[in-house]
Design a protein around this motif. Structure first.
Motif, short mmCIF file in Angstrom:
data_model
loop_
_atom_site.label_atom_id
_atom_site.label_comp_id
_atom_site.label_asym_id
_atom_site.label_seq_id
_atom_site.Cartn_x
_atom_site.Cartn_y
_atom_site.Cartn_z
N GLN A 104 0.82 -1.21 0.00
CA GLN A 104 0.00 0.00 0.00
C GLN A 104 0.86 1.26 0.00
N ILE A 105 1.90 1.22 0.83
CA ILE A 105 2.77 2.41 0.93
C ILE A 105 3.51 2.65 -0.39
N SER A 106 4.07 1.56 -0.96
CA SER A 106 4.86 1.73 -2.18
C SER A 106 4.00 2.10 -3.39
N ASN A 107 2.71 1.74 -3.36
CA ASN A 107 1.82 2.03 -4.49
C ASN A 107 1.11 3.38 -4.36
N GLN A 108 1.35 4.08 -3.27
CA GLN A 108 0.69 5.37 -3.08
C GLN A 108 1.20 6.40 -4.07
N LYS A 109 0.29 7.17 -4.64
CA LYS A 109 0.69 8.25 -5.53
C LYS A 109 1.04 9.51 -4.74
N LYS A 110 0.43 9.62 -3.56
CA LYS A 110 0.75 10.78 -2.71
C LYS A 110 2.14 10.63 -2.13
N LYS A 111 2.83 11.74 -2.00
CA LYS A 111 4.19 11.70 -1.43
C LYS A 111 4.17 11.73 0.09
N THR A 112 3.09 12.25 0.67
CA THR A 112 2.97 12.30 2.13
C THR A 112 1.60 11.78 2.54
N GLY A 113 1.46 11.51 3.82
CA GLY A 113 0.16 11.04 4.32
C GLY A 113 0.33 9.82 5.22
N VAL A 114 -0.79 9.26 5.62
CA VAL A 114 -0.77 8.07 6.50
C VAL A 114 -1.66 7.00 5.90
N ILE A 115 -1.39 5.75 6.29
CA ILE A 115 -2.21 4.62 5.87
C ILE A 115 -2.72 3.90 7.11
N ALA A 116 -4.02 3.71 7.21
CA ALA A 116 -4.59 2.96 8.32
C ALA A 116 -4.48 1.47 7.99
N PRO A 117 -3.83 0.69 8.83
CA PRO A 117 -3.60 -0.73 8.52
C PRO A 117 -4.84 -1.61 8.78
N LYS A 118 -5.95 -1.25 8.13
CA LYS A 118 -7.22 -1.94 8.41
C LYS A 118 -7.19 -3.41 7.99
N ARG A 119 -6.66 -3.67 6.79
CA ARG A 119 -6.63 -5.06 6.32
C ARG A 119 -5.69 -5.91 7.16
N PHE A 120 -4.60 -5.31 7.60
CA PHE A 120 -3.64 -6.01 8.47
C PHE A 120 -4.31 -6.40 9.79
N ILE A 121 -5.06 -5.45 10.38
CA ILE A 121 -5.75 -5.71 11.65
C ILE A 121 -6.83 -6.78 11.46
N GLN A 122 -7.55 -6.73 10.33
CA GLN A 122 -8.57 -7.74 10.04
C GLN A 122 -7.96 -9.13 9.99
N ARG A 123 -6.83 -9.24 9.30
CA ARG A 123 -6.14 -10.53 9.17
C ARG A 123 -5.64 -11.01 10.53
N LEU A 124 -5.13 -10.07 11.31
CA LEU A 124 -4.61 -10.38 12.64
C LEU A 124 -5.72 -10.96 13.53
N LYS A 125 -6.88 -10.32 13.51
CA LYS A 125 -8.01 -10.79 14.33
C LYS A 125 -8.52 -12.15 13.86
#
Length: 289
Positions: free
Chosen positions: A1-22
């Motif tokens: 997600q980070i490497s595919n972002q077109k924006k140079k700045t910002g944040v990513i909420a790790p929602k899919r990561f948390i879903q997988r973790l749960k």
């Protein structure tokens, strides 16, 4: 997600990561506070399982081994030293070291070595101490006597013995967990130890490893904020491209190296400072002649 972002700045909420973790672990499905060290152990061990299964599947079907799996595939080759693992994943290559449990019979003086792998070191802490002194205590000699006698194979009986733990193979990334949560019998519960424990920016494992020539440089500190073991908040400082960054949820700011010192802990027992270094990440650096 980070490497595919077109924006140079910002944040990513790790929602899919948390879903997988749960999905993978029911412990993380509730809204209760969880321990970062337990989470780290679960994450690394789960990654190893996934990578080893991937590697096994690729070996069974070599014609299906596509390049899109190479980023998650095993690292070719074995780690340094004679100790070999069945499959060497990038988790092993980064974090795994080898401990030797040495036991010396005090009657026949036979030394028994037992090796075990580790992904992190959990260290007992004391007030106004340092990582160096904690590591020294970790590898200090313990005498086994009375009810704790050691069964010596050579003597074929229980004997008094001396036992110590040493690091046989140092990991590329040394993860140190400070045991800040201790069960107090008088209280009948766990208590957070806000002890001052100094951790240096540069570390050499003295008194721990034979013929140690590896030096380590601190590159990340996970900090527990809060006075007790059952609640609190985690923040971190991470060194990236020679700059220290401060992370607090979606807030990411550049900070100064001196900020690391504010997380050593408190020299006084009852202090308002509860921002304490909990997990330290050191990377090995090659010595320059």
């Amino acid at each position: 997600q980070i490497s595919n972002q077109k924006k140079k700045t910002g944040v990513i909420a790790p929602k899919r990561f948390i879903q997988r973790l749960k999905k993978q672990n029911e412990l993380f499905r509730s809204y209760m506070h969880q321990d970062a060290h337990e989470f780290l152990n679960f994450l690394l061990n789960e990654l190893v399982d996934i990578l080893e299964k991937e590697c096994k599947a690729n070996k069974e079907t070599p014609q299906n081994s596509s390049s899109n799996k190479s980023s998650n595939g095993p690292i070719n080759g074995q780690p340094n030293g004679s100790h070999k693992e069945p499959e060497t994943t990038w988790v092993h290559k980064c974090f795994q070291g080898i401990l030797t449990n040495q036991t010396k019979c005090l009657r026949c003086e036979t030394v028994t070595d037992r090796d075990e792998t580790f992904l992190d070191l959990s260290l007992d802490i004391e007030q106004n101490s340092s990582i160096t002194s904690c590591l020294k205590n970790f590898s200090s000699t313990e005498t086994l006597n009375a009810e704790d006698k050691f069964f010596c194979d050579k003597c074929c009986s229980l004997q008094e013995a001396q036992k110590r733990m040493k690091i046989k193979k140092q990991p590329n990334i040394l993860v140190i967990h400070l045991k800040r949560f201790k069960y107090i019998e008088q209280l009948g519960r766990y208590k957070k130890l806000t002890y001052r424990v100094v951790f240096p920016l540069e570390l050499k494992l003295m008194n721990t490893v034979d013929n140690s020539d590896l030096e380590y440089s601190l590159f990340a500190v996970l900090v527990h904020v809060g006075s007790g073991p059952n609640h609190g908040h985690y923040i971190s400082v991470v060194k990236s491209h020679n700059h220290w960054l401060f992370f607090d949820d979606e807030t990411v700011e550049m900070t100064d190296e001196s900020m690391v010192q504010t997380f050593f802990g408190s020299a006084q027992e009852f202090s308002g400072n509860t921002d304490n270094g909990y997990i330290l990440f050191y990377e090995s650096v090659s010595k320059t002649s």
